[in-house]
Design a protein around this motif. Sequence first.
Motif, PDB file in Angstrom:
ATOM      1  N   ALA A   1      -1.419   7.816   4.596  1.00 16.92           N
ATOM      2  CA  ALA A   1      -1.091   6.392   4.663  1.00 16.92           C
ATOM      3  C   ALA A   1      -1.983   5.680   5.682  1.00 16.92           C
ATOM      4  O   ALA A   1      -2.481   4.569   5.426  1.00 16.92           O
ATOM      5  N   GLU A   2      -2.198   6.300   6.827  1.00 19.74           N
ATOM      6  CA  GLU A   2      -3.056   5.689   7.839  1.00 19.74           C
ATOM      7  C   GLU A   2      -4.512   5.646   7.382  1.00 19.74           C
ATOM      8  O   GLU A   2      -5.236   4.693   7.676  1.00 19.74           O
TER       9      GLU A   2
ATOM     10  N   GLY B   1       0.814  -1.201   0.000  1.00 19.34           N
ATOM     11  CA  GLY B   1       0.000   0.000   0.000  1.00 19.34           C
ATOM     12  C   GLY B   1       0.853   1.258   0.000  1.00 19.34           C
ATOM     13  O   GLY B   1       0.529   2.239  -0.679  1.00 19.34           O
ATOM     14  N   GLY B   2       1.949   1.251   0.752  1.00 19.83           N
ATOM     15  CA  GLY B   2       2.844   2.395   0.746  1.00 19.83           C
ATOM     16  C   GLY B   2       3.491   2.621  -0.603  1.00 19.83           C
ATOM     17  O   GLY B   2       3.632   3.765  -1.057  1.00 19.83           O
ATOM     18  N   VAL B   3       3.899   1.543  -1.264  1.00 22.52           N
ATOM     19  CA  VAL B   3       4.472   1.667  -2.607  1.00 22.52           C
ATOM     20  C   VAL B   3       3.435   2.229  -3.578  1.00 22.52           C
ATOM     21  O   VAL B   3       3.733   3.106  -4.412  1.00 22.52           O
ATOM     22  N   ALA B   4       2.194   1.744  -3.473  1.00 21.39           N
ATOM     23  CA  ALA B   4       1.129   2.236  -4.336  1.00 21.39           C
ATOM     24  C   ALA B   4       0.866   3.722  -4.097  1.00 21.39           C
ATOM     25  O   ALA B   4       0.629   4.487  -5.042  1.00 21.39           O
TER      26      ALA B   4
ATOM     27  N   ALA C   1       5.890   7.696   4.089  1.00 16.64           N
ATOM     28  CA  ALA C   1       6.223   8.910   4.835  1.00 16.64           C
ATOM     29  C   ALA C   1       7.597   8.876   5.479  1.00 16.64           C
ATOM     30  O   ALA C   1       8.067   9.902   5.969  1.00 16.64           O
ATOM     31  N   GLY C   2       8.249   7.723   5.526  1.00 14.03           N
ATOM     32  CA  GLY C   2       9.573   7.658   6.117  1.00 14.03           C
ATOM     33  C   GLY C   2       9.522   7.588   7.631  1.00 14.03           C
ATOM     34  O   GLY C   2       8.465   7.417   8.240  1.00 14.03           O
TER      35      GLY C   2
ATOM     36  N   PHE D   1       2.187   0.635  10.422  1.00 10.51           N
ATOM     37  CA  PHE D   1       3.651   0.673  10.305  1.00 10.51           C
ATOM     38  C   PHE D   1       4.119   0.662   8.850  1.00 10.51           C
ATOM     39  O   PHE D   1       4.817   1.562   8.399  1.00 10.51           O
ATOM     40  N   GLY D   2       3.717  -0.382   8.087  1.00 11.92           N
ATOM     41  CA  GLY D   2       4.319  -0.613   6.774  1.00 11.92           C
ATOM     42  C   GLY D   2       4.073   0.503   5.784  1.00 11.92           C
ATOM     43  O   GLY D   2       5.010   1.014   5.150  1.00 11.92           O
ATOM     44  N   ALA D   3       2.821   0.917   5.614  1.00 10.69           N
ATOM     45  CA  ALA D   3       2.514   1.980   4.653  1.00 10.69           C
ATOM     46  C   ALA D   3       3.119   3.304   5.096  1.00 10.69           C
ATOM     47  O   ALA D   3       3.552   4.110   4.268  1.00 10.69           O
ATOM     48  N   THR D   4       3.176   3.522   6.403  1.00  7.58           N
ATOM     49  CA  THR D   4       3.709   4.788   6.910  1.00  7.58           C
ATOM     50  C   THR D   4       5.194   4.908   6.633  1.00  7.58           C
ATOM     51  O   THR D   4       5.664   5.928   6.115  1.00  7.58           O
TER      52      THR D   4
END
Length: 285
Positions: A161-162, A125-128, A234-235, A227-230
């Motif tokens: 992201a959240e 999801g974060g990559v997307a 967002a770093g 955690f993962g998407a953030t």
Amino acid sequence: MTGPGKDKAEAVALEGRRRRPLRAGPRRGVPLPLLVPALAGLAFLLLPLVALLVRAPWRSLPEQLTSAEVWEALRLSLVCATAATALSLVVGVPLAWLLARADFPGRGLVRALVTLPLVLPPVVGGVALLLALGRNGVVGQWLDSWFGLTLPFTTTGVILAETFVAMPFLVISVEGTLRAADPRYEEAATTLGASRFTAFRRVTLPLIMPGIAAGSVLAWARALGEFGATITFAGNFPGRTQTMPLAVYLALQNDPAAAIALSLVLLAVSIAVLAGLRDRWMTPS
């Protein structure tokens, strides 16, 4: 006894038998082939939590939780989770209403896409999100060139992201409540001259408020633990994008006591969420 007196006595006896609670049958023992794996599964789930409580630095816990780094991560997590929940409410409740009340082609596909973040790995999801809203993303490049707006690696990026991972919980809860609510109340309001939006605001919204409240709590808890998407979108910058889960990951390498303290906070929040939703979803029917 004969006559009316006998009939009355029989009626009273019959009524007593009807009101008498049924006796519970004899309890049967649990088969050993079911009891052993059940206890093993329970131990597997509880052992890590017990270990967290046993190894917690209780004496230095107040000092750990009042340190500047931990407090900053706590503050940022609470702010971002609350903002993500508010954003989920603004767009998620209308989306749930659309899925529950409107009839349009491809509704099943739309519902599947809405719930996709539930099973999608958060890192994916974060990559997307990066490919969509990054500086060179499909939409992000236009936001950057037209408005000078950069979303990745910012606090706004944490909120987005959240929201991406938490909003499906709200949509599912509200849609289920809408499907259980009687649509005739809305129809009655529209026949009396109210617009569809007025009927939704004045009639439907109060009816589905318990579902909205439950979905909001779930979305807030999910956003708080993201955690993962953030970290992908967002770093991990202290004071700007480092939320509690990210601080736990970083502190585990340098300061395990702080990591355990933050983990206890997240554990307490999770228990509070489950306790708040117990009467709604955890009571046997």
